[in-house]
Design an enzyme around this catalytic site. Structure first.
Site, PDB file in Angstrom:
ATOM      1  N   ASN A 131       0.862  -1.187   0.000  1.00 49.30           N
ATOM      2  CA  ASN A 131       0.000   0.000   0.000  1.00 49.30           C
ATOM      3  C   ASN A 131       0.896   1.234   0.000  1.00 49.30           C
ATOM      4  O   ASN A 131       1.464   1.591   1.025  1.00 49.30           O
ATOM      5  CB  ASN A 131      -0.898  -0.024   1.257  1.00 49.30           C
ATOM      6  CG  ASN A 131      -1.771   1.214   1.355  1.00 49.30           C
ATOM      7  OD1 ASN A 131      -1.881   1.991   0.402  1.00 49.30           O
ATOM      8  ND2 ASN A 131      -2.394   1.405   2.509  1.00 49.30           N
ATOM      9  N   TRP A 132       1.005   1.862  -1.158  1.00 47.15           N
ATOM     10  CA  TRP A 132       1.900   3.021  -1.277  1.00 47.15           C
ATOM     11  C   TRP A 132       1.294   4.305  -0.716  1.00 47.15           C
ATOM     12  O   TRP A 132       1.960   5.323  -0.646  1.00 47.15           O
ATOM     13  CB  TRP A 132       2.268   3.234  -2.742  1.00 47.15           C
ATOM     14  CG  TRP A 132       3.310   2.297  -3.254  1.00 47.15           C
ATOM     15  CD1 TRP A 132       4.002   1.357  -2.543  1.00 47.15           C
ATOM     16  CD2 TRP A 132       3.802   2.219  -4.599  1.00 47.15           C
ATOM     17  NE1 TRP A 132       4.889   0.705  -3.367  1.00 47.15           N
ATOM     18  CE2 TRP A 132       4.783   1.212  -4.631  1.00 47.15           C
ATOM     19  CE3 TRP A 132       3.504   2.902  -5.782  1.00 47.15           C
ATOM     20  CZ2 TRP A 132       5.476   0.877  -5.802  1.00 47.15           C
ATOM     21  CZ3 TRP A 132       4.178   2.564  -6.943  1.00 47.15           C
ATOM     22  CH2 TRP A 132       5.159   1.561  -6.950  1.00 47.15           C
ATOM     23  N   LYS A 133       0.003   4.260  -0.406  1.00 49.05           N
ATOM     24  CA  LYS A 133      -0.695   5.470   0.086  1.00 49.05           C
ATOM     25  C   LYS A 133      -0.450   6.619  -0.897  1.00 49.05           C
ATOM     26  O   LYS A 133      -0.322   6.370  -2.098  1.00 49.05           O
ATOM     27  CB  LYS A 133      -0.239   5.797   1.515  1.00 49.05           C
ATOM     28  CG  LYS A 133      -0.292   4.557   2.412  1.00 49.05           C
ATOM     29  CD  LYS A 133      -0.199   4.850   3.867  1.00 49.05           C
ATOM     30  CE  LYS A 133      -0.231   3.542   4.635  1.00 49.05           C
ATOM     31  NZ  LYS A 133      -0.318   3.730   6.060  1.00 49.05           N
ATOM     32  N   SER A 142       3.149  -1.551  10.522  1.00 48.13           N
ATOM     33  CA  SER A 142       4.591  -1.555  10.804  1.00 48.13           C
ATOM     34  C   SER A 142       5.273  -2.875  10.448  1.00 48.13           C
ATOM     35  O   SER A 142       6.170  -3.326  11.166  1.00 48.13           O
ATOM     36  CB  SER A 142       4.856  -1.179  12.268  1.00 48.13           C
ATOM     37  OG  SER A 142       4.493   0.165  12.486  1.00 48.13           O
ATOM     38  N   HIS A 169      -9.794   1.332   5.045  1.00 44.64           N
ATOM     39  CA  HIS A 169      -8.503   1.549   5.723  1.00 44.64           C
ATOM     40  C   HIS A 169      -8.723   2.555   6.850  1.00 44.64           C
ATOM     41  O   HIS A 169      -9.545   3.467   6.727  1.00 44.64           O
ATOM     42  CB  HIS A 169      -7.490   2.087   4.703  1.00 44.64           C
ATOM     43  CG  HIS A 169      -6.090   2.103   5.245  1.00 44.64           C
ATOM     44  ND1 HIS A 169      -5.649   3.075   6.108  1.00 44.64           N
ATOM     45  CD2 HIS A 169      -5.054   1.259   5.061  1.00 44.64           C
ATOM     46  CE1 HIS A 169      -4.379   2.818   6.429  1.00 44.64           C
ATOM     47  NE2 HIS A 169      -4.001   1.723   5.804  1.00 44.64           N
ATOM     48  N   GLY A 193       2.848  -1.071   4.319  1.00 46.06           N
ATOM     49  CA  GLY A 193       2.805   0.345   3.956  1.00 46.06           C
ATOM     50  C   GLY A 193       4.205   0.875   3.744  1.00 46.06           C
ATOM     51  O   GLY A 193       4.832   0.660   2.703  1.00 46.06           O
ATOM     52  N   GLY A 194       4.736   1.553   4.755  1.00 46.13           N
ATOM     53  CA  GLY A 194       6.044   2.211   4.672  1.00 46.13           C
ATOM     54  C   GLY A 194       7.152   1.352   4.079  1.00 46.13           C
ATOM     55  O   GLY A 194       7.926   1.814   3.234  1.00 46.13           O
ATOM     56  N   GLY A 219       2.192   2.681  10.792  1.00 45.38           N
ATOM     57  CA  GLY A 219       3.184   3.749  10.658  1.00 45.38           C
ATOM     58  C   GLY A 219       3.892   4.138  11.943  1.00 45.38           C
ATOM     59  O   GLY A 219       4.578   5.152  11.995  1.00 45.38           O
TER      60      GLY A 219
HETATM   61  P1  PGA Z   1       2.636   0.691   7.670  1.00 42.85           P
HETATM   62  O1  PGA Z   1       1.197   0.897   6.975  1.00 42.85           O
HETATM   63  O2  PGA Z   1       3.182  -0.620   7.158  1.00 42.85           O
HETATM   64  O3  PGA Z   1       3.433   1.860   7.229  1.00 42.85           O
HETATM   65  O4  PGA Z   1       2.405   0.651   9.133  1.00 42.85           O
HETATM   66  C1  PGA Z   1       0.309  -0.158   6.845  1.00 42.85           C
HETATM   67  C2  PGA Z   1      -0.954   0.343   6.217  1.00 42.85           C
HETATM   68  O5  PGA Z   1      -1.528   1.317   6.690  1.00 42.85           O
HETATM   69  O6  PGA Z   1      -1.434  -0.180   5.232  1.00 42.85           O
END
Ligand code: PGA
Length: 232
Positions: free
Chosen positions: A7-9, A191, A87, A210-211, A160
């Protein structure tokens, strides 16, 4: 086979994406890898990569006077296979309710795509009972749709933050969901890193990253490490 969702947001521009895919070359990876870039780059990814495409959101109508929205029908037309719905960033920043999320899930299914329904408790210090109670309230309304969906357990406090639950906590939630209904896959998100990815993938069907998916080499190592689970 595990499911690994990136998920690149709201990140990356065209040049960065091209650079990313000249570096991202996972070896011996049998997982299903899904990239969820911003809407504006879905087409680029469809031309550039062999991976499955996911959208980060959608609207719940096919077409009409909904300025700024993107319909599941349009996503299907672009070759999208998965759509993230509910989400926590959408729930919190854009005030999406369970009933709105349900309408989205229904539309995604109507167009033969797979919804990735996110859920998870908001506070870390909550008791076990309250955690399961919060989760029950989030997934209850989707009961009949769960078997056609991917569920993503994402504790909001873990997203995050660099803090994540224990493997036992995730296992407990996995068991709880399975008592309600068996989804197509149940993945963990929040995370996820190179260091903890195996731990979470061992007790789920995969990961929502995500990150750590923003850097091609980090994400590649996560995809490769998941293979070690099978090798054990
Ligand atoms: P994160 O994000 O891995 O940066 O915690 C996960 C997400 O929100 O999809």
């Amino acid at each position: 086979m595990k499911l690994i969702i990136a998920n690149w947001k709201m990140n990356k521009l065209e040049a960065e994406i091209k650079e990313y895919f000249s570096a991202f070359k996972p070896r011996n990876c049998n997982s299903e890898i899904v990239f969820c870039p911003p809407f504006t780059y879905l087409y680029l990814l469809s031309q550039l990569t062999p991976y499955k495409l996911g959208a980060q959101n959608c609207f719940y109508e096919d077409s009409g006077a909904f300025t700024g929205e993107i319909s599941p029908k349009m996503l299907k037309d672009l070759g999208v296979s998965y759509v993230i719905v509910g989400h926590s960033e959408r729930r919190n920043l854009f005030k999406e309710s369970n009933s709105v999320i349900k309408r989205k899930v229904l539309k995604v299914l109507e167009h033969d795509m797979i919804p990735i329904i996110c859920f998870g408790e908001s506070v870390r210090t909550v008791t076990r009972e309250n955690r399961l109670k919060e989760i029950r309230a989030q997934v209850r309304g989707f009961k009949s749709l769960i078997k056609r969906s991917v569920l993503a357990y994402e504790p909001v406090w873990a997203i995050g933050s660099g803090i994540s639950p224990t493997q036992d906590d995730v296992l407990e939630v996995t068991r709880y969901i399975l008592e309600i209904e068996k989804p197509l896959a149940l993945v963990y998100g929040g995370s996820v890193s190179e260091n903890n990815c195996k731990e979470f993938a061992e007790v789920t069907d995969g990961l929502l990253v995500g990150g750590a998916s923003l850097n091609p080499l980090n994400f590649q190592r996560i995809c490769e490490k998941i293979e070690e689970i099978r090798a054990v």
